[in-house]
Design an enzyme around this catalytic site. Structure first.
Site, short mmCIF file in Angstrom:
data_model
loop_
_atom_site.label_atom_id
_atom_site.label_comp_id
_atom_site.label_asym_id
_atom_site.label_seq_id
_atom_site.Cartn_x
_atom_site.Cartn_y
_atom_site.Cartn_z
N ASP A 1 -49.53 -5.31 -20.88
CA ASP A 1 -50.76 -4.25 -21.34
C ASP A 1 -50.33 -3.52 -22.49
OD1 ASP A 1 -52.91 -4.85 -20.12
OD2 ASP A 1 -52.39 -3.78 -18.12
N ASP B 1 -57.47 -10.02 -18.30
CA ASP B 1 -57.34 -8.88 -19.03
C ASP B 1 -56.27 -9.12 -20.35
OD1 ASP B 1 -57.37 -8.49 -16.24
OD2 ASP B 1 -57.04 -6.55 -16.09
N1 GLY Z 1 -56.30 -4.14 -16.82
C1 GLY Z 1 -56.47 -3.65 -15.44
C2 GLY Z 1 -57.71 -3.25 -15.24
O1 GLY Z 1 -58.91 -3.72 -15.85
O2 GLY Z 1 -57.82 -2.52 -14.18
#
Ligand code: GLY
Length: 377
Positions: free
Chosen positions: A99, A157
């Protein structure tokens, strides 16, 4: 598309003005914070420790969007503070995860884009290098997390993190960044997207051969194999259209459209506000307004990318979503520091709370509807 925006100009302008007024105040009360959610109406602060939470780039990101839209220094100051706090995480390689795109591309990356700050550019390049280093060469995927046993796990994601790599290629002229991003996008397109346009959240791959073992054992949706976590669908819509914008490859736009068609169909029964999972029991009802805002951002980009006679359906869907959020799920008063209400973290957990990522995409969608640029991703 223009006619839809013109027909909605009054509420777009009114919403933007209310948003600016509220965020102007909150930019001061959060000057030294990295908020995640509000507690009793006041933003918490995740700037402690190494500040490596995946959500820690969103507050600076919101502040940069507001700075780009208004030119007001109060937003820039809070954004710059947040970016500096994030240096603690950037300096500690082992706490970094996939992330890093969410964390740096809309904080340092936005700073560099808007102000030309070289230190910010350097931060973002370090984040890109850390993301590229997660690439599994045999498997042709970017692994999501660091925990033992998760080595072959890929999550939808990540499609939102790889724009950082496309950007890094342009800044460094190192084509490896782009190759990694495209291999990852292709692998995700092949295995995460079901034929009907719904999306698996987490897939598990063999780390030596790259063979897909099927869905991983956990999910943030209702269940891992058959369900349809709405935020995952939204990450796919926006992530794939961004890969199209960065590469010009039609297959990514086609994938974004396919997931968008499924998403739009799935939200019609609930008046354009997604539930946390589209394939879960009727009760209890958990809405996820963050999924709505993320999808709206992606739909607007699809509308801009497709030929003239296709634009209307995507833009109208985005407007319908945003109107539904503004009418029923927003707080523009001082009661709560967050605007967007009723986000849901995972099916049955963090239900109907406020979250900084939902807030970010809500603000970004309004910024786009107002016609502001640049695109931060
Ligand atoms: N990337 C984690 C979520 O969308 O909760």
């Amino acid at each position: 598309m223009e006619s839809i925006l013109n027909a909605n100009k009054a509420w777009i302008d009114e919403t933007w003005d209310k948003m600016v007024e509220k965020l102007r105040k909150v930019s001061v009360s959060t000057r030294n914070k990295l908020p995640h959610s509000t507690v009793d109406g006041v933003y918490d602060d995740k700037s402690g420790g190494l500040a490596s939470s995946w959500t820690n780039g969103f507050w600076p990101g919101i502040m940069w969007l507001m700075y780009a839209g208004t030119g007001e220094d109060t937003f820039r100051k809070t954004a710059e503070n947040g970016e500096e706090i994030l240096d603690k995480a950037l300096a500690c390689y082992n706490v970094l995860h996939h992330d890093v795109g969410f964390m740096w591309h809309i904080s340092a990356g936005a700073n560099y884009r808007l102000t030309g700050n070289e230190k910010s550019k350097n931060r973002n390049l370090h984040a890109a290098a850390a993301l590229a280093a997660r690439y599994n060469v045999n498997g042709e995927f970017i692994k999501a997390w660091n925990e033992e046993g998760f080595e072959g796990w890929v999550i939808i994601d990540s499609m939102m993190n790889i724009p950082l790599l496309y950007w890094a290629e342009k800044e460094t002229n190192n084509i490896a960044f782009r190759q990694i991003a495209m291999h990852h996008a292709d692998k995700t397109m092949e295995h995460h997207i079901r034929p009907d346009g719904s999306v698996y959240h987490i897939m598990d791959y063999d780390i030596n051969t790259g063979e897909c073992n099927g869905p991983a054992r956990i999910t943030q949706g209702y269940e891992p194999k058959t369900s349809s976590w709405s935020r995952g669908q939204a990450w796919a819509i926006y992530g794939f259209v961004l890969s199209y914008l960065h590469t010009g490859e039609q297959r990514y736009l086609d994938t974004a459209k396919k997931v968008a068609h499924y998403f739009i169909s799935a939200i019609i029964p609930d008046n354009f506000v997604p539930r946390s999972d589209f394939r879960a029991p009727e009760e209890p009802i958990y809405y996820d307004t963050s999924a709505a805002a993320i999808a709206a951002c992606g739909l607007i980009e699809i509308a801009k990318a497709v030929p003239e006679f296709e634009k209307k359906m995507y833009m109208q869907a985005a407007v319908n979503i945003m109107k539904a959020l503004v009418e029923k799920h927003c707080d523009f008063t001082d009661k709560d520091e967050a605007i967007l209400q009723n986000c849901t973290g995972s099916y049955g957990e963090e239900v109907h709370y406020t979250c900084v990522y939902g807030e970010y995409y809500f603000v970004e969608a309004m910024y786009k509807l107002k016609g502001f640029e640049p695109l931060f991703w």
